[in-house]
Scaffold this active site. Structure first.
Site, PDB file in Angstrom:
ATOM      1  N   HIS A 114      27.883 -14.126  31.242  1.00  0.00           N
ATOM      2  CA  HIS A 114      27.638 -14.487  29.849  1.00  0.00           C
ATOM      3  C   HIS A 114      28.751 -13.887  29.000  1.00  0.00           C
ATOM      4  O   HIS A 114      29.099 -12.722  29.175  1.00  0.00           O
ATOM      5  CB  HIS A 114      26.276 -13.968  29.391  1.00  0.00           C
ATOM      6  CG  HIS A 114      25.774 -14.646  28.152  1.00  0.00           C
ATOM      7  ND1 HIS A 114      26.303 -14.392  26.918  1.00  0.00           N
ATOM      8  CD2 HIS A 114      24.814 -15.576  27.969  1.00  0.00           C
ATOM      9  CE1 HIS A 114      25.688 -15.133  26.007  1.00  0.00           C
ATOM     10  NE2 HIS A 114      24.769 -15.863  26.639  1.00  0.00           N
TER      11      HIS A 114
ATOM     12  N   ARG B  78      30.574 -21.560  28.996  1.00  0.00           N
ATOM     13  CA  ARG B  78      30.530 -20.106  29.180  1.00  0.00           C
ATOM     14  C   ARG B  78      31.679 -19.565  30.016  1.00  0.00           C
ATOM     15  O   ARG B  78      32.228 -18.510  29.719  1.00  0.00           O
ATOM     16  CB  ARG B  78      29.209 -19.719  29.847  1.00  0.00           C
ATOM     17  CG  ARG B  78      28.017 -19.789  28.941  1.00  0.00           C
ATOM     18  CD  ARG B  78      26.758 -19.460  29.672  1.00  0.00           C
ATOM     19  NE  ARG B  78      25.622 -19.468  28.767  1.00  0.00           N
ATOM     20  CZ  ARG B  78      24.376 -19.278  29.134  1.00  0.00           C
ATOM     21  NH1 ARG B  78      24.089 -19.080  30.408  1.00  0.00           N
ATOM     22  NH2 ARG B  78      23.395 -19.292  28.253  1.00  0.00           N
TER      23      ARG B  78
ATOM     24  N   HIS C 152      25.368 -12.510  34.472  1.00  0.00           N
ATOM     25  CA  HIS C 152      24.214 -13.082  33.792  1.00  0.00           C
ATOM     26  C   HIS C 152      23.305 -13.919  34.686  1.00  0.00           C
ATOM     27  O   HIS C 152      22.094 -13.759  34.668  1.00  0.00           O
ATOM     28  CB  HIS C 152      24.716 -13.935  32.624  1.00  0.00           C
ATOM     29  CG  HIS C 152      23.636 -14.534  31.783  1.00  0.00           C
ATOM     30  ND1 HIS C 152      22.636 -13.788  31.193  1.00  0.00           N
ATOM     31  CD2 HIS C 152      23.386 -15.828  31.431  1.00  0.00           C
ATOM     32  CE1 HIS C 152      21.826 -14.579  30.513  1.00  0.00           C
ATOM     33  NE2 HIS C 152      22.238 -15.822  30.651  1.00  0.00           N
TER      34      HIS C 152
ATOM     35  N   ARG D  56      26.149 -23.404  35.284  1.00  0.00           N
ATOM     36  CA  ARG D  56      24.907 -23.727  34.581  1.00  0.00           C
ATOM     37  C   ARG D  56      25.121 -23.922  33.091  1.00  0.00           C
ATOM     38  O   ARG D  56      25.782 -23.145  32.427  1.00  0.00           O
ATOM     39  CB  ARG D  56      23.886 -22.600  34.802  1.00  0.00           C
ATOM     40  CG  ARG D  56      22.563 -22.819  34.074  1.00  0.00           C
ATOM     41  CD  ARG D  56      21.610 -21.674  34.350  1.00  0.00           C
ATOM     42  NE  ARG D  56      22.022 -20.447  33.701  1.00  0.00           N
ATOM     43  CZ  ARG D  56      21.639 -20.081  32.489  1.00  0.00           C
ATOM     44  NH1 ARG D  56      20.865 -20.861  31.781  1.00  0.00           N
ATOM     45  NH2 ARG D  56      22.039 -18.930  31.991  1.00  0.00           N
TER      46      ARG D  56
END
Length: 414
Positions: free
Chosen positions: A122, A168, A229, A264
């Site tokens: 993250h 991200r 993360h 993701r």
């Protein structure tokens, strides 16, 4: 709206606690269902399978209960919902229990592990000595947050035209690169151009938490760093959430469903967890044909035959070594040379851990350490196999994607 989404599409609880609301609803249902017996302060530390079918689980009283080997109970089905692996890394947004237990236990009985190299970092974890795991939601950048260097200069446009709204992996790599170039410890996330009332209404939890550490989101930029993360890979499951081991199910972050690919998208993890938890429960329910012992019939746990008590400093030293190794060698940006070095060091560490495991009285810390070592080795093996950069796996030796590797990484663990 979350970063990398093209439009406002995230269904959320008022404020910024969607995950917490799902957990609260689940816990409430469990507590109010008389047929469910709950064991608290107990860990599962080992699974058994016979003829590729799950047969037993070994339970372990948590560290508050001292030493021993635990006890073995027969099982008809097991659903692993153990979460992620964040505490393999020095900096993480994950809670302390995210140490890869489910992944390690499944691997030891032969479950296939897929895409373990795709570890998501993250971009924005609060940088503060008293807050090691507080995630600053991506929604702040989705609502207009600006990333700045310590001198106030913006930098994201250098890396991607979408700037703060880039995916991200791109944002995390950009921050990582700037910190390495400048030697800084953090960058700044600036929300001061937005009205205070709006921030308090939209992000009440974040505003309250950062205030605890002396920051006012409306008055000053807050220091942030990337942090481990989410693991996009995991235990291979089918559409019913069943692993290759019959009657062993997995859902949530510990599972590999394929839905997240190599990177993701924000908020999809909550939806995936709901869908596959429901699939696991529905399928498992159809197979409950035998009567298992109730909890009051479970035998007392046996004392360990090993007499040597483990010194805590040994476990802490090994745990710290694994976390530093993973952060420095198997992090946001990778190199083949460093991955090889990590593999060599982990092989030595895991051998030492196994020797300690065989000689010492067992306790929770030692069991967790063994799980950390197992999962770290799986991630490094996967990363070495993928000779390209794709999604969350970025390597300077192979900076471009390759059609040859446009497929999942599959590790057979037996």
């Amino acid at each position: 709206r979350e970063a990398a989404h093209r439009t406002n599409r995230i269904v959320h609880v008022e404020g910024d606690k969607a995950g917490g609301a799902i957990m609260a609803a689940l816990i409430d249902q469990v507590k109010n269902t008389p047929s469910i017996e709950v064991l608290e302060k107990v860990e599962v530390h080992r699974l058994e399978a016979d003829n590729n079918t799950i047969t037993a689980a070994w339970l372990w009283p948590s560290r508050a209960f001292g030493f021993g080997e635990g006890y073995r109970i027969p099982v008809k089905e097991v659903v692993l919902a153990t979460g992620g692996i964040g505490h393999l890394y020095s900096i993480t947004t994950n809670p302390l229990m995210a140490r890869g237990e489910g992944l390690a236990m499944a691997a030891r009985i032969g479950a296939s592990i897929m895409d373990a190299e795709f570890v998501q970092f993250h971009p924005t974890c609060l940088y503060h000595p008293q807050s090691k795991t507080f995630l600053i939601s991506e929604a702040l950048r989705g609502e207009g947050g600006i990333l700045r260097l310590s001198n106030g200069q913006t930098f994201m446009k250098k890396y991607d035209n979408r700037a703060e709204l880039a995916p991200r992996d791109i944002v995390a790599r950009a921050i990582d690169q700037e910190l390495k170039i400048r030697g800084d410890d953090y960058v700044l996330l600036d929300m001061t151009h937005l009205p205070k009332d709006y921030l308090l209404e939209r992000f009440p939890n974040i505003c309250q938490r950062v205030k605890k550490y002396g920051f006012d989101l409306s008055q000053q930029p807050i220091p942030v760093v990337p942090a481990a993360h989410y693991m996009c890979g995991g235990i291979m499951v089918n559409s019913h959430a069943e692993t290759p081991i019959q009657n062993l199910f997995a859902c949530g972050e510990v599972a590999f469903t394929g839905f997240h690919g190599a990177n993701r998208l924000a908020s999809n993890s909550l939806l995936e967890a709901l869908v596959f938890a429901n699939a696991a429960a529905t399928e498992a329910k159809t197979r409950l044909s035998c009567q298992l012992p109730s909890l009051n019939q479970i035998p007392e746990w046996a004392e360990s035959t090993n007499s040597e008590k483990l010194e805590g400093v040994i476990v802490k030293q090994s745990w710290d070594e694994i976390r530093e190794l993973m952060w420095n060698y198997v992090g946001i940006v990778r190199r083949k040379r460093l991955l090889k070095k990590a593999q060599h060091k982990l092989a030595r560490l895991n051998q030492e851990i196994q020797e300690i495991f065989q000689q010492s009285q067992l306790n929770s810390d030692l069991l967790e350490l063994r799980n950390l070592g197992t999962v770290a080795e799986l991630i490094v093996r996967s990363a070495l196999w993928r000779k390209e950069s794709r999604g969350l796996h970025y390597t300077l030796d192979y900076p471009a994607p390759s059609e040859k590797y446009r497929r999942d990484t599959v590790l057979e663990t037996t």
